[in-house]
Motif scaffolding. Structure first.
Motif, short mmCIF file in Angstrom:
data_model
loop_
_atom_site.label_atom_id
_atom_site.label_comp_id
_atom_site.label_asym_id
_atom_site.label_seq_id
_atom_site.Cartn_x
_atom_site.Cartn_y
_atom_site.Cartn_z
N GLU A 101 1.26 -1.12 -0.24
CA GLU A 101 0.08 -0.10 -0.07
C GLU A 101 0.54 0.84 0.13
OE1 GLU A 101 -3.42 -2.11 2.74
OE2 GLU A 101 -2.58 -0.14 3.53
N TYR A 102 0.39 2.74 -0.39
CA TYR A 102 1.23 3.31 -0.55
C TYR A 102 0.59 4.79 -0.21
CZ TYR A 102 1.10 1.42 -5.19
OH TYR A 102 0.28 0.80 -5.77
N ASP A 103 -1.30 4.20 -0.60
CA ASP A 103 -1.75 5.74 -0.72
C ASP A 103 -2.04 6.57 0.67
OD1 ASP A 103 -3.43 3.84 0.28
OD2 ASP A 103 -5.18 4.95 0.11
N ALA A 104 -2.16 7.84 0.84
CA ALA A 104 -2.15 9.00 2.56
C ALA A 104 -2.97 9.02 2.44
CB ALA A 104 -1.07 9.38 1.71
N LEU A 105 -3.05 10.17 3.59
CA LEU A 105 -4.42 10.87 3.84
C LEU A 105 -5.00 11.86 3.15
CD1 LEU A 105 -4.00 9.01 7.42
CD2 LEU A 105 -6.38 8.91 5.97
N PRO A 106 -5.72 12.21 3.17
CA PRO A 106 -5.91 14.74 3.16
C PRO A 106 -5.45 14.86 4.44
CG PRO A 106 -7.40 13.54 2.86
CD PRO A 106 -7.06 12.28 3.90
N GLU A 107 -3.57 16.06 3.77
CA GLU A 107 -3.99 17.01 5.16
C GLU A 107 -2.72 16.42 5.89
OE1 GLU A 107 -6.57 19.53 6.80
OE2 GLU A 107 -7.17 19.83 4.47
N ILE A 108 -2.86 15.09 6.26
CA ILE A 108 -2.20 14.56 7.41
C ILE A 108 -1.25 13.24 6.78
CG2 ILE A 108 -3.38 14.95 9.56
CD1 ILE A 108 -4.36 12.16 9.53
N GLY A 109 -1.04 13.35 5.59
CA GLY A 109 -0.16 12.60 4.95
C GLY A 109 -0.35 11.08 5.59
N HIS A 110 1.42 10.53 5.55
CA HIS A 110 1.29 9.19 5.80
C HIS A 110 1.23 8.85 7.08
CE1 HIS A 110 1.83 7.07 2.19
NE2 HIS A 110 2.28 8.05 1.88
N ALA A 111 -0.39 9.18 7.69
CA ALA A 111 -0.32 9.34 9.73
C ALA A 111 -1.16 7.56 9.45
CB ALA A 111 -1.41 9.49 9.55
N CYS A 112 -0.70 7.18 8.55
CA CYS A 112 -1.65 5.37 8.84
C CYS A 112 0.05 4.65 8.52
CB CYS A 112 -1.99 4.75 8.50
SG CYS A 112 -3.69 3.97 8.84
N GLY A 113 0.65 5.38 7.90
CA GLY A 113 2.34 4.40 7.67
C GLY A 113 2.06 3.70 6.38
N HIS A 114 1.49 3.90 5.58
CA HIS A 114 1.48 3.20 4.00
C HIS A 114 2.95 2.24 3.59
CE1 HIS A 114 -3.03 3.44 3.24
NE2 HIS A 114 -2.68 2.86 4.79
N ASN A 115 3.71 4.24 4.08
CA ASN A 115 5.04 3.72 2.62
C ASN A 115 5.99 2.26 3.95
OD1 ASN A 115 5.11 5.95 5.94
ND2 ASN A 115 7.19 5.35 5.96
N VAL A 116 5.70 2.35 4.86
CA VAL A 116 6.20 1.21 6.03
C VAL A 116 5.46 -0.83 5.27
CG1 VAL A 116 6.24 -0.22 8.36
CG2 VAL A 116 6.62 2.68 7.75
N ILE A 117 4.09 -0.51 4.45
CA ILE A 117 3.40 -1.29 4.28
C ILE A 117 5.11 -1.35 3.18
CG2 ILE A 117 1.46 -2.54 3.44
CD1 ILE A 117 -0.09 -0.65 5.37
N ALA A 118 4.60 -0.40 1.75
CA ALA A 118 5.19 -1.32 0.79
C ALA A 118 6.26 -1.11 1.08
CB ALA A 118 5.16 0.32 0.21
N ALA A 119 7.90 -0.80 1.71
CA ALA A 119 9.06 -1.42 1.58
C ALA A 119 9.08 -2.31 2.20
CB ALA A 119 9.81 -0.43 2.59
N SER A 120 8.27 -2.79 3.17
CA SER A 120 8.58 -4.07 3.97
C SER A 120 7.56 -5.29 2.91
CB SER A 120 7.86 -4.30 5.32
OG SER A 120 5.89 -3.57 4.61
N SER A 121 6.94 -4.83 2.03
CA SER A 121 6.55 -6.03 1.20
C SER A 121 7.83 -6.29 0.07
CB SER A 121 4.83 -5.66 0.60
OG SER A 121 4.34 -5.41 1.63
N VAL A 122 7.89 -5.51 0.13
CA VAL A 122 9.06 -4.65 -1.42
C VAL A 122 10.30 -5.95 -0.74
CG1 VAL A 122 11.15 -3.47 -2.70
CG2 VAL A 122 8.48 -2.73 -2.35
#
Length: 414
Positions: A101-122
């Motif tokens: 996953e790599y989508d973010a939230l409006p205004e507060i960006g990666h407040a669900c940490g999808h950057n971590v999800i994408a990198a760990s799956s890769v």
């Protein structure tokens, strides 16, 4: 099919098989460790340029790059979604799917940490690619857009992208480690009230106030909360309340999430909430339309054997996950991974990061998603997912179970 084993008998094989596991896990771990700087750079880069649902073009390119460099075959724009992709490596019969996953939230960006999800799956995919031939697996990475709103996985599932997947996994960051994470079924609805404009002072009697319909509906929803079933939730905002104080609003809109522990309970909540929306229209002489904005998310139904294997691996990495008997007490909102696990054996564990007391969807959690503990979560998540796949792939009973489930599902599709 042999009956599933339980307790300490699960995933138990002879010493030779265990040694094979250790060898392949070591090679997989080494590949992930060698790529660690690149994986952390990927996490930080996605975080630095947050993109909303179905607009994740830069994030997709960043996520694909390390896979393509290592020989993964890339299919872009799958399921007619420009920011969805499928990357594959190997040709073994057991297909292991990893969701990024790599989508973010409006205004507060990666407040669900999808950057971590994408990198760990890769990272997990790079580790498994190192041992794909030895394990007889095909490694698949799915770029799944619009988890926060839009249901990318649901659309990909419905359009056949997951049809050949035997098992599906991902890890999601949170304030603590939860192996058997649970989620709520979700309906994402818009309710538009239609009234009639009029001068709010000179001729209010000529108007039908759609804004008042919103108010009545929200009062009814507030009173309904006392009588909701355990696990049912509703929350929303006013998306449109009118254009000027001196114009009776001829249109107003509510945007609401309805959640429940399972799909049957969600159907019940939807019926009761719909009556509240109707009450607002009836009381004010307005009409109203209800429409679903995104595919309905079903609850997570994680596969018990995959959970058992993942718990072993995450504990082996020095983490202390929440006790199994407490997991159901901590639902994690909702995720379209629930729809995947309702069809394919899969898991969606939470991997803990130190967010200083912040929880997901808070600015503090967005800031924490690139701190040192988040970086550790990227690498631990990658290691644990890869080791879980190796453990299961090397267990004849559970490998056969997954393959037989896949064959049955493909026959059902045909």
């Amino acid at each position: 099919m042999p009956p599933p084993r339980s307790g300490h008998d699960r995933l138990h094989r002879d010493d030779h098989a265990v040694c094979s596991d250790a060898d392949e896990a070591g090679r997989s771990d080494a590949a992930i460790t060698a790529a660690s700087a690149e994986l952390l750079a990927l996490s930080h880069s996605i975080h630095a340029e947050p993109e909303l649902a179905f607009e994740e073009t830069r994030s997709v390119a960043k996520t694909i790059a390390p896979l393509a460099e290592r020989g993964f075959q890339i299919e872009s724009g799958v399921a007619d979604l420009p920011t969805a992709f499928r990357a594959s490596y190997g040709s073994g019969p057991l297909t292991v799917g990893l969701c990024a996953e790599y989508d973010a939230l409006p205004e507060i960006g990666h407040a669900c940490g999808h950057n971590v999800i994408a990198a760990s799956s890769v990272g997990a995919a790079l580790g498994l690619a190192e041992v794909a031939d030895a394990l007889g697996i095909t490694v698949l990475v799915f770029g799944t857009p619009a988890e926060e709103s839009g249901g990318g996985k649901v659309l990909m599932l419905e359009r056949g992208v997951f049809d050949d997947v035997a098992m599906a996994m991902m890890v999601h960051p949170g304030p603590l480690d939860i192996v058997g994470a649970r989620s709520l079924a979700l309906a994402d609805v818009s309710v538009v009230f239609h009234g009639r404009e009029a001068h709010a002072s000179a001729a209010p009697e000529q108007g039908r106030n759609a804004g008042d319909a919103v108010t009545v509906a929200q009062v009814a929803l507030g009173l309904l909360r006392q009588h909701l079933l355990p696990g049912q939730q509703l929350h929303g905002i006013v998306g449109d309340g009118g254009v000027a104080p001196n114009i009776v609003p001829g249109r107003a809109e509510l945007l609401y999430y309805l959640r429940a522990v399972d799909s049957a309970s969600l159907d019940d909540l939807t019926r009761r909430a719909s009556a509240c929306f109707e009450a607002g229209a009836l009381a004010t002489g307005c009409t109203h339309d209800i429409r679903t904005l995104a595919p309905t998310y079903t609850e997570l139904t994680p596969d018990p054997e995959l959970l058992f294997a993942y718990r072993e691996q995450i504990i082996g990495l020095g983490r202390v996950p929440l006790a199994p008997e407490l997991e159901a007490q901590r639902p994690l909102g909702s995720t379209d991974m629930g729809n995947v696990t309702n069809v394919i054996p899969g898991i969606h564990p939470v991997i803990g990061i130190d967010a200083g007391g912040a929880v997901t969807h808070q600015p503090g959690f967005a800031a924490a998603s690139v701190n040192a503990s988040a970086d550790r979560a990227v690498l631990d998540g990658a290691l644990a997912l890869a080791r879980t796949a190796i453990r299961v792939a090397r267990d004849d009973i559970h490998r056969d179970r997954l393959l037989q489930r896949l064959v049955q599902r493909q026959e059902d599709i045909r």
